[in-house]
Design a protein around this motif. Sequence first.
Motif, PDB file in Angstrom:
ATOM      1  N   GLY A  35      -7.873   3.339   2.391  1.00  0.00           N
ATOM      2  CA  GLY A  35      -7.453   4.677   2.897  1.00  0.00           C
ATOM      3  C   GLY A  35      -8.023   5.601   1.542  1.00  0.00           C
ATOM      4  O   GLY A  35      -8.636   5.073   0.500  1.00  0.00           O
ATOM      5  N   SER A  39      -0.052   9.248   4.448  1.00  0.00           N
ATOM      6  CA  SER A  39      -1.485   9.315   5.189  1.00  0.00           C
ATOM      7  C   SER A  39      -2.191   7.895   5.475  1.00  0.00           C
ATOM      8  O   SER A  39      -2.996   7.554   5.966  1.00  0.00           O
ATOM      9  CB  SER A  39      -2.379   9.593   3.978  1.00  0.00           C
ATOM     10  N   ALA A  92      -2.412   5.329   3.054  1.00  0.00           N
ATOM     11  CA  ALA A  92      -3.195   4.809   1.981  1.00  0.00           C
ATOM     12  C   ALA A  92      -2.351   3.469   1.427  1.00  0.00           C
ATOM     13  O   ALA A  92      -1.073   3.790   1.477  1.00  0.00           O
ATOM     14  CB  ALA A  92      -3.424   5.942   1.211  1.00  0.00           C
TER      15      ALA A  92
END
Length: 303
Positions: free
Chosen positions: A235, A277, A279
Amino acid sequence: MAALQITNVQKRYQSLQALGGVSLSIEEGEFFGLLGPNGAGKTTLISIVAGLNRADAGSVAIHGHDVVTDYRAARRNLGVVPQELVFDPFFTVRETLRMQSGYFGLKNNDKWIDEVMESLDLTNKADTNMRALSGGMKRRVLVAQALVHRPPVIVLDEPTAGVDVELRQTLWKFIGRLNREGHTIVLTTHYLEEAQALCNRIAMLKFGKVVALDSTEALIKRISGSQLVVRLKHGGLPEQLQNLLIPSDGPAVNGQYQLRVTDYSQVEPILAALRTSGAVIDDMQLQQADLEDVFIQIMEGSK
């Protein structure tokens, strides 16, 4: 009453404005740092405090004694370690310190002279002529001369410039003891790690003006902040964290990002945003800024 009160001090040398209205109030028992690049006005200010130079405007008082109108009392309350190696080549170390005592009307001061020499590791050089000493030993004698009359305010102008580690450790051990006993210390140095470790409060000068004045801790925390270094396995950095990215570092290398944070409480929201997100964090370090970061940031920001 302040140990050292500097009020709107100005000094001009022809077209050069060396000091442009410096005001500082240094309290009793402080360990105070006076920092700045070459030409900032530090040595000029110290010369005025010591009575070696006279300000064009403003005033300086040491424990309430004006350095111009009440200069005798002001001198008795002040000890200055100069940046330059200045010594009389015709006397031994002990003779030099006895004469310095005499300048202040002190008789039978040998007990304190012996203690100062022992604390600065000068005892085995007591009967050595000043000419025969190394540069580091001469600097120790300069420190001893400044302390021989037990002044409540001690100004150190680059005391460890060009000296070995042993002298630094010896000097700071003794100066630290004096500070704990109530002496006020004012230090100028280009070794910012020394200032960070020793000074409770710091003023930064540039072009003869004070551009920063605060506690050491506050300067480091509020002005420079910290850096959260994050390396991502998968990510990228989400949009809402882009404003924290330190721009000078450019594109992330191997998924590593440096984010500016001003408080530890920011770390958890950053981690939450990364998790949301998608990540995946491979490594993370929180790096505290130091006084050098602060100094560079302030000097660049006050052009």
